[in-house]
Design an enzyme around this catalytic site. Structure first.
Site, mmCIF file in Angstrom:
data_model
loop_
_atom_site.group_PDB
_atom_site.id
_atom_site.type_symbol
_atom_site.label_atom_id
_atom_site.label_comp_id
_atom_site.label_asym_id
_atom_site.label_seq_id
_atom_site.Cartn_x
_atom_site.Cartn_y
_atom_site.Cartn_z
ATOM 1 N N ARG A 271 13.809 -22.541 25.526
ATOM 2 C CA ARG A 271 15.060 -21.828 25.248
ATOM 3 C C ARG A 271 14.800 -20.331 25.363
ATOM 4 O O ARG A 271 14.001 -19.781 24.609
ATOM 5 C CB ARG A 271 15.545 -22.182 23.844
ATOM 6 C CG ARG A 271 16.740 -21.364 23.359
ATOM 7 C CD ARG A 271 17.180 -21.802 21.954
ATOM 8 N NE ARG A 271 18.329 -21.033 21.501
ATOM 9 C CZ ARG A 271 18.284 -20.053 20.596
ATOM 10 N NH1 ARG A 271 17.139 -19.704 20.031
ATOM 11 N NH2 ARG A 271 19.378 -19.419 20.242
ATOM 12 N N HIS B 37 21.811 -12.988 23.341
ATOM 13 C CA HIS B 37 20.942 -12.876 22.173
ATOM 14 C C HIS B 37 20.816 -11.380 21.836
ATOM 15 O O HIS B 37 19.726 -10.815 21.884
ATOM 16 C CB HIS B 37 19.592 -13.541 22.432
ATOM 17 C CG HIS B 37 18.812 -13.893 21.193
ATOM 18 N ND1 HIS B 37 18.304 -15.156 20.950
ATOM 19 C CD2 HIS B 37 18.448 -13.161 20.122
ATOM 20 C CE1 HIS B 37 17.648 -15.171 19.799
ATOM 21 N NE2 HIS B 37 17.716 -13.962 19.271
ATOM 22 N N GLU C 256 23.576 -16.832 17.109
ATOM 23 C CA GLU C 256 23.802 -16.287 15.764
ATOM 24 C C GLU C 256 24.855 -15.197 15.690
ATOM 25 O O GLU C 256 24.546 -14.033 15.408
ATOM 26 C CB GLU C 256 22.474 -15.759 15.194
ATOM 27 C CG GLU C 256 21.380 -16.799 15.149
ATOM 28 C CD GLU C 256 20.136 -16.304 14.417
ATOM 29 O OE1 GLU C 256 20.004 -15.092 14.212
ATOM 30 O OE2 GLU C 256 19.315 -17.148 14.033
ATOM 31 N N ASN D 97 20.079 -22.747 13.663
ATOM 32 C CA ASN D 97 18.865 -21.994 13.321
ATOM 33 C C ASN D 97 18.757 -21.952 11.808
ATOM 34 O O ASN D 97 19.716 -21.555 11.125
ATOM 35 C CB ASN D 97 18.941 -20.551 13.844
ATOM 36 C CG ASN D 97 18.944 -20.481 15.367
ATOM 37 O OD1 ASN D 97 18.800 -21.493 16.048
ATOM 38 N ND2 ASN D 97 19.106 -19.281 15.887
ATOM 39 N N TYR E 295 16.079 -20.878 8.533
ATOM 40 C CA TYR E 295 14.829 -20.273 8.057
ATOM 41 C C TYR E 295 14.618 -20.398 6.557
ATOM 42 O O TYR E 295 13.500 -20.557 6.102
ATOM 43 C CB TYR E 295 14.778 -18.787 8.445
ATOM 44 C CG TYR E 295 14.610 -18.583 9.932
ATOM 45 C CD1 TYR E 295 13.337 -18.605 10.497
ATOM 46 C CD2 TYR E 295 15.695 -18.414 10.768
ATOM 47 C CE1 TYR E 295 13.162 -18.441 11.864
ATOM 48 C CE2 TYR E 295 15.530 -18.243 12.141
ATOM 49 C CZ TYR E 295 14.266 -18.262 12.675
ATOM 50 O OH TYR E 295 14.085 -18.107 14.029
ATOM 51 N N GLU F 110 16.241 -22.938 16.423
ATOM 52 C CA GLU F 110 15.181 -22.072 15.886
ATOM 53 C C GLU F 110 14.791 -22.537 14.498
ATOM 54 O O GLU F 110 15.639 -22.862 13.680
ATOM 55 C CB GLU F 110 15.619 -20.602 15.746
ATOM 56 C CG GLU F 110 15.761 -19.839 17.029
ATOM 57 C CD GLU F 110 16.219 -18.387 16.809
ATOM 58 O OE1 GLU F 110 15.975 -17.819 15.728
ATOM 59 O OE2 GLU F 110 16.849 -17.850 17.729
HETATM 60 C C1 PNW Z 1 16.872 -14.941 14.097
HETATM 61 N N1 PNW Z 1 18.931 -13.224 8.209
HETATM 62 O O1 PNW Z 1 17.283 -13.795 13.446
HETATM 63 C C2 PNW Z 1 16.940 -14.591 15.573
HETATM 64 O O2 PNW Z 1 17.654 -15.512 16.347
HETATM 65 C C3 PNW Z 1 15.620 -14.287 16.186
HETATM 66 O O3 PNW Z 1 15.806 -13.436 17.276
HETATM 67 C C4 PNW Z 1 14.676 -13.718 15.141
HETATM 68 O O4 PNW Z 1 13.477 -13.256 15.681
HETATM 69 C C5 PNW Z 1 14.425 -14.820 14.121
HETATM 70 O O5 PNW Z 1 15.640 -15.327 13.596
HETATM 71 C C6 PNW Z 1 13.537 -14.396 12.969
HETATM 72 O O6 PNW Z 1 14.138 -13.382 12.210
HETATM 73 C C7 PNW Z 1 17.656 -13.735 12.122
HETATM 74 O O7 PNW Z 1 18.826 -12.102 7.678
HETATM 75 C C8 PNW Z 1 17.629 -12.484 11.536
HETATM 76 O O8 PNW Z 1 19.389 -14.206 7.583
HETATM 77 C C9 PNW Z 1 18.051 -12.322 10.241
HETATM 78 C C10 PNW Z 1 18.504 -13.409 9.530
HETATM 79 C C11 PNW Z 1 18.535 -14.670 10.111
HETATM 80 C C12 PNW Z 1 18.108 -14.830 11.411
#
Ligand code: PNW
Length: 462
Positions: free
Chosen positions: A83, A127, A172, A301, A303, A367
């Site tokens: 991707r 992106h 995102e 995505n 995290y 992601e």
């Molecule tokens: C994503 N938050 O960004 C992006 O898709 C990527 O480019 C990035 O490198 C990756 O996650 C890691 O950060 C985010 O604050 C940035 O919740 C910030 C947030 C979530 C995703």
């Protein structure tokens, strides 16, 4: 704790897609080559204090010049899908007008290189690298940008649509809209809630318009989708105030994007929250029909998760301006180098809830990954057991959600390479492959080897 006979990861089916993800500005470098014009990130990186250490993407991982080597890394890990994103200002300088053949040629070569290695290309059209000229004309808060995006999408499709089957419009939109226009942490660095909400609506409109254009242009079956970043919002307690804070956070972060795309309506509670702030979503007749154009796959995505409270430390439910208190409460949980809480259980909850609340759309994890404080040895090897644990637990979370009925079709680790981590510059490393920014040498970390072995095992290719 559950007692499981087999590792849930081993229940993932042979058809499950395995990949890695990157994005253009984070890895390519070569920002002034072959006719590329500046994006909002080139500009933002020059704003003093905007990015850690004054870092920028001028060179990044030099992927623009090392692309075959990077594709070989993906193939050598045995992954079936890659991707990546296309840099709008590379292929359509300034964001309008004709295509730039020299810029398109890079993605043309990338797609051929991938196909030649048996790796399926998944293209993300946006992106975050908006051409600066379009920002100068008002950026995403300006409705015209949605139409410019649809034109751009069609132009990329005309060049790569004969070989690329899977297309993601946006990565995102919450980050583009809110971090970029409301909170000012990302390019272009505006701090205005109304601008953020207008940006969100026009991003979604652009998604819908582009989806329709690509469907109309396709000569053979294609898969279209959108990628959203979601996180879980749990209430700190059962109190009405805490539950309302969690509702509001889920509304502004998750449902504001999911509902219009998958249900054709904005969530009324969020519309009411915004009205209380004097903000209206600039919806025109017909917009929601366009935004709700059916998609084939939802990219998720994930995290971290968060706990929310509607009560401040003094026990008050309203701040001095009479607004309801909205506060994230830190839990005593392990964290990544981003200070993000590690909560794999929440990932399962999120995916099961998506399946329940938005049934019928297949999902792919586009992601998931983590930054840790990597310590390379003299050879540049990183024994990143913390990242291996993070990925293992989150992949188990995905497999458990699938066992519970969620229609999950694949998983992409973020990211192939250490890269330009936006406002954090090069300080935060998400790669499963280490990049030495002095020499540009790539060294697979232990997590890359774990990923290769896991994919092999699940596929039954011992
Ligand atoms: C994503 N938050 O960004 C992006 O898709 C990527 O480019 C990035 O490198 C990756 O996650 C890691 O950060 C985010 O604050 C940035 O919740 C910030 C947030 C979530 C995703």
């Amino acid at each position: 704790p559950r007692v499981e006979q087999v590792d849930p990861i081993d229940t993932l089916p042979p058809s499950f897609r395995w990949g890695v993800a990157t994005s253009s500005y984070q890895i390519e470098g070569a920002v002034a080559e072959d006719g590329r014009t500046p994006s909002i990130w080139d500009t933002f990186c020059r704003v003093p204090g905007a990015v850690a250490n004054g870092d920028h993407g001028d060179v990044a991982c030099d992927h623009y010049h090392r692309m075959p080597e990077d594709v070989a890394l993906i193939a050598d890990l045995g992954l079936d899908t890659y991707r990546f994103s296309v840099a709008w200002p590379r292929v359509q300088p300034g964001g309008r007008g004709p295509a730039n053949p020299a810029g398109l040629a890079f993605y043309d070569r990338l797609v051929d290189e991938l196909l030649g290695r048996g790796v399926d290309p998944w293209v993300t059209l946006y992106h975050w690298d908006l051409p600066q000229e379009l920002e100068d004309a008002g950026g995403w808060p300006n409705r015209d940008t949605a139409h410019r995006f649809a034109d751009y999408a069609e132009l990329v499709f005309a060049a790569l649509g004969d070989r690329v089957r899977t297309w993601t419009t946006l990565n995102e939109p919450w980050c583009s809209a809110m971090l970029g226009y409301a909170y000012g942490d990302h390019a272009p660095g505006r701090r205005n809630l109304g601008d953020g909400i207008a940006a969100a609506h026009h991003l979604l409109l652009g998604h819908g318009l582009a989806t329709r254009r690509l469907r109309a242009a396709a000569q053979s079956p294609i898969e279209l989708g959108l990628t959203v970043n979601l996180s879980t919002a749990d209430p700190a307690s059962d109190s009405a105030a805490d539950r309302d804070a969690a509702r509001a956070a889920d509304g502004l972060g998750n449902r504001l994007y999911l509902d219009p795309v998958l249900r054709g309506e904005y969530p009324q509670d969020v519309v009411a929250d915004l009205a209380a702030e004097g903000v209206r979503i600039p919806v025109r007749d017909g917009d929601l029909e366009v935004i709700a154009t059916p998609i084939d796959v939802l990219g998720v995505n994930y995290y971290f998760g968060q706990l929310h409270s509607g009560v401040d430390e003094q026990g008050r439910e309203r701040d001095d301006d009479g607004r309801p208190v909205r506060r994230v409460v830190r839990r005593d949980l392990p964290r990544t180098a981003m200070d993000w809480e590690i909560v794999p259980e929440s990932f399962t909850d999120l995916l099961v809830r998506l399946h329940r609340d938005y049934p019928g759309v297949p999902m792919v994890i586009t992601e998931n990954g983590a930054a840790f404080d990597d310590k390379p040895d003299a050879e540049g090897f990183v024994a990143d057991d913390d990242r291996v644990d993070y990925l293992t637990e989150h992949l188990r979370a995905v497999a458990r959600a699938r066992q519970a009925g969620a229609d999950l079709r694949g998983y992409f680790a973020w990211s192939l390479l250490d890269n330009f981590e936006w406002a954090y510059g090069y300080d935060k490393r998400f790669g499963i492959v280490r990049v030495d920014y002095e020499t540009q040498r790539r060294t697979p970390k232990r997590s890359a080897l774990w990923y290769r072995d896991t994919v092999r095992r699940v596929r039954g290719q011992r």
